[in-house]
Design a protein around this motif. Structure first.
Motif, PDB file in Angstrom:
ATOM      1  N   LEU A 141      42.730  38.835  38.274  1.00 44.38           N
ATOM      2  CA  LEU A 141      41.870  39.940  38.738  1.00 44.38           C
ATOM      3  C   LEU A 141      42.642  41.255  38.821  1.00 44.38           C
ATOM      4  O   LEU A 141      42.094  42.324  38.559  1.00 44.38           O
ATOM      5  N   LEU A 142      43.922  41.173  39.203  1.00 41.06           N
ATOM      6  CA  LEU A 142      44.724  42.393  39.355  1.00 41.06           C
ATOM      7  C   LEU A 142      45.351  42.833  38.034  1.00 41.06           C
ATOM      8  O   LEU A 142      45.810  43.965  37.923  1.00 41.06           O
ATOM      9  N   GLY A 143      45.400  41.917  37.050  1.00 36.29           N
ATOM     10  CA  GLY A 143      46.112  42.226  35.810  1.00 36.29           C
ATOM     11  C   GLY A 143      47.621  42.268  36.029  1.00 36.29           C
ATOM     12  O   GLY A 143      48.340  43.021  35.370  1.00 36.29           O
ATOM     13  N   TRP A 144      48.102  41.453  36.983  1.00 34.33           N
ATOM     14  CA  TRP A 144      49.526  41.401  37.290  1.00 34.33           C
ATOM     15  C   TRP A 144      50.170  40.192  36.622  1.00 34.33           C
ATOM     16  O   TRP A 144      49.499  39.231  36.247  1.00 34.33           O
ATOM     17  N   PRO A 201      43.055  28.890  35.405  1.00 37.71           N
ATOM     18  CA  PRO A 201      42.477  29.643  36.528  1.00 37.71           C
ATOM     19  C   PRO A 201      42.519  31.156  36.288  1.00 37.71           C
ATOM     20  O   PRO A 201      41.603  31.881  36.683  1.00 37.71           O
ATOM     21  N   ARG A 202      43.570  31.615  35.631  1.00 39.95           N
ATOM     22  CA  ARG A 202      43.649  33.050  35.332  1.00 39.95           C
ATOM     23  C   ARG A 202      42.525  33.462  34.381  1.00 39.95           C
ATOM     24  O   ARG A 202      41.863  34.479  34.587  1.00 39.95           O
ATOM     25  N   ALA A 203      42.293  32.628  33.357  1.00 37.53           N
ATOM     26  CA  ALA A 203      41.191  32.911  32.426  1.00 37.53           C
ATOM     27  C   ALA A 203      39.855  32.880  33.160  1.00 37.53           C
ATOM     28  O   ALA A 203      38.986  33.728  32.935  1.00 37.53           O
ATOM     29  N   ALA A 204      39.705  31.924  34.077  1.00 37.31           N
ATOM     30  CA  ALA A 204      38.454  31.805  34.838  1.00 37.31           C
ATOM     31  C   ALA A 204      38.199  33.074  35.641  1.00 37.31           C
ATOM     32  O   ALA A 204      37.067  33.565  35.716  1.00 37.31           O
ATOM     33  N   ALA A 205      39.262  33.614  36.245  1.00 33.23           N
ATOM     34  CA  ALA A 205      39.109  34.843  37.034  1.00 33.23           C
ATOM     35  C   ALA A 205      38.626  35.989  36.145  1.00 33.23           C
ATOM     36  O   ALA A 205      37.771  36.777  36.546  1.00 33.23           O
ATOM     37  N   LEU A 206      39.166  36.056  34.921  1.00 29.25           N
ATOM     38  CA  LEU A 206      38.752  37.127  34.000  1.00 29.25           C
ATOM     39  C   LEU A 206      37.273  36.978  33.640  1.00 29.25           C
ATOM     40  O   LEU A 206      36.618  37.947  33.285  1.00 29.25           O
TER      41      LEU A 206
END
Lengths: 310, 249
Positions: free
Chosen positions: B134-137, A97-102
């Motif tokens: 999105l925040l880079g946190w 999910p983190r990669a998807a957000a990027l």
């Protein structure tokens, strides 16, 4: 376009669930596998049948499958791929999910069936419903349920291995320690037989009464959320909506009432046996064979019957 | 330290959801709604941080329909100081929620965002990770233990094989797993007090966020039902049937 599959590993062994992700991904295109860890992990990935290329993210930044650097690696590699896939385990659910957000993509978790390149089936409401969803994103990011796809054979491939660079960035998180449950038994997600205990086991000591039956059947041991919350066994034993999703040949539920969230994790098992003293327990609605009675009487009887049958 | 806690209004976990006859979704009309249980755990943890003197303010936020106010009031009855409702009738996906939360983070400057690891309606398990991206946190997902000290959060995570511990640089995102804590029940006096706590309502457009869904729901169906099984009379009968009938042992 090819498909990028992130293969997670534990102590250097690629999880069987990740080989199921390879099978799912092959339906979508040529499979390139992304791995972290030692060279031996990349070599094992290269031998998996159906993997055309292995990308190894080496170095300290990529160790321990930390989400921040790995998601950055995946986002870097993404332009060459139509789909990014991982097994729906703790690691895939942490990273993808983190990669998807990027990538400005809405991920599609827990896929149980691939309809076409844009359309996927996934359970919602703890499996009370199956949603078919179509993605309008240019790239798809999905995690797949290992219980819905056969694992790709661990041997048979001979893919080339390439190194990929982990983008520089601040070390946002740092690995401190890991405490893995020690067990000689098969993994829950790959076991052919699972013996699972619930609140009816009463305490940590009694829970061990499942051991002889599990030994006899070569089974993994699982537990309901109630048994884990009560501290009978560690968290990684939990089968259910928020624990492990399993579909063994034989699932024996002992002293488990059958809450919806537990059924969500095991109702696709081939044969389900329920042992419970409450004849009205919901577990009997999904059980192929139900045995009503006191589990403390029944467990030794089952073992004796198995011994007698040889 | 300020803590932001996003909460979602979902069908109560005790209710068995029913698929709508036209296959467009799950029936929510007239169904009891409650706070997502994982979000309750997140609120509880944030309130405990405040009680320990680590957090100075706990702000609850929800993205949803007008009635999500009730969910926010529950969060405030548990101990959150104030609340923000991002009002929309659209079923916002995790990507959209993460964008809304990112905009709120820019306004509120929290040091920690504590979320439930997943909502029990769509079971996505994505919003926290996406917000972190999105925040880079830093992110600490599936947390069963959190300790805050010296500008870092030490988080123990429930993973497939056991437990993993990470330290995160603050500000950070942490998502709560089941065993982080046992949420309190709000007392009647606290429920009364919560009615007077500030609740601000804004629109996604006020935050400049486009929440158009990326996924189209083609259909929603009941899963295939298992065939009703049988009750056996004895352990011997069970073993015989597993061997001869089911052929699984």
């Amino acid at each position: 376009m090819a498909v990028l599959v992130f293969l997670d590993h534990e102590s250097g062994i690629i999880r069987q669930a990740s080989r199921s992700a390879v099978t799912a991904a092959r339906a979508l295109g040529e499979v390139h596998a992304l791995v972290t860890g030692d060279a031996s992990v990349a070599e094992a990935a290269a031998r998996i049948d159906g993997v055309a290329k292995v990308l190894r993210a080496a170095g300290a930044a990529a160790a321990h499958e930390l989400a921040e650097p790995l998601a950055a690696v995946i986002a870097d590699l993404a332009p060459a791929y139509s789909h990014i896939v991982a097994a729906s385990g703790a690691s895939g659910k942490n990273v993808l999910p983190r990669a998807a957000a990027l990538l400005d993509v809405q991920p599609i978790p827990d896929v149980v069936s691939i309809v076409d390149a844009d359309t996927f089936v996934r359970p919602i409401y703890a499996g009370s419903a199956l949603a078919t969803v179509r993605s309008s994103d240019a790239k798809k990011v999905l995690t797949v349920r290992a219980s819905s796809f056969d694992p790709a054979p661990a041997e048979g491939g001979a893919a080339p291995i390439e190194q990929v660079t982990v983008p520089d960035g601040p070390a946002l998180s740092e690995f401190v320690s890991i405490a893995l449950s020690q067990s000689e038994r098969p993994e829950l997600e790959s076991a052919r037989v699972i013996v699972s205990g619930g609140r009816g086991m009463q305490n940590e000591e009694n829970f061990k009464l499942l051991n002889p039956l599990a030994d006899r059947l070569g089974a993994a041991i699982g537990a309901s959320r109630a048994a884990v919350d009560a501290g009978f066994v560690p968290n990684d034993y939990q089968v259910g909506q928020t624990g492990k999703i399993v579909a063994p040949e034989l699932y024996i539920a002992v002293g488990i009432s059958g809450a919806i969230q537990h059924l969500a994790g095991m109702k696709d098992s081939k044969i389900i046996v329920a042992i419970n003293k409450d004849p009205e327990a919901p577990i009997f609605q999904v059980a192929d064979y139900g045995l009503v009675g006191d589990l403390f009487d029944i467990l030794p009887q089952v073992e004796a019957a198995l011994d007698k049958a040889g | 330290m300020k803590v932001l806690v996003p909460v979602k209004r979902v069908i109560d976990f005790n209710i068995k959801p029913r698929v709508k006859a036209d296959g467009t979704g799950v029936e929510t009309a007239g169904v009891k709604m409650s706070m997502n249980p994982f979000d309750e755990i997140a609120v509880e943890e944030a309130v405990r941080l405040k009680e320990k003197g680590i957090a100075t303010e706990v702000v609850a936020v929800s993205v949803g329909v007008q009635q999500a106010q009730d969910t926010l009031r529950t969060a405030m009855a548990m101990g959150a100081d104030r609340a923000i409702l991002v009002l929309t009738d659209v079923a916002v996906e995790p990507l959209g929620v993460a964008k809304i939360l990112k905009a709120l983070v820019a306004k509120e400057s929290p040091d920690l965002v504590l979320l439930g690891k997943q909502a029990i309606d769509d079971d996505m398990n994505a919003t926290g990770q996406m917000l972190a991206g999105l925040l880079g946190w830093a992110q600490g997902t599936f947390a069963s233990r959190i300790e805050i000290a010296d500008g870092r959060a030490t988080v123990t995570r429930e993973i497939d094989g056991g437990l993993e511990t990470l330290t995160l640089t603050l500000p950070a995102i942490v998502t709560a797993d089941l065993r982080l804590n046992e949420p309190r029940y709000a007392s009647l006096p606290n429920i009364m007090k919560a009615r007077k706590k500030p609740l601000e309502t804004i629109a996604p457009a006020d935050l400049g966020v486009d929440v158009t869904p990326r996924l189209t729901i083609v259909s929603v169906a009941e899963p295939p039902a298992r065939q009703q099984g049988i009750k056996v009379e004895s352990a011997a009968d069970l073993v015989a049937r597993l061997r001869n009938e089911a052929k699984v042992i």
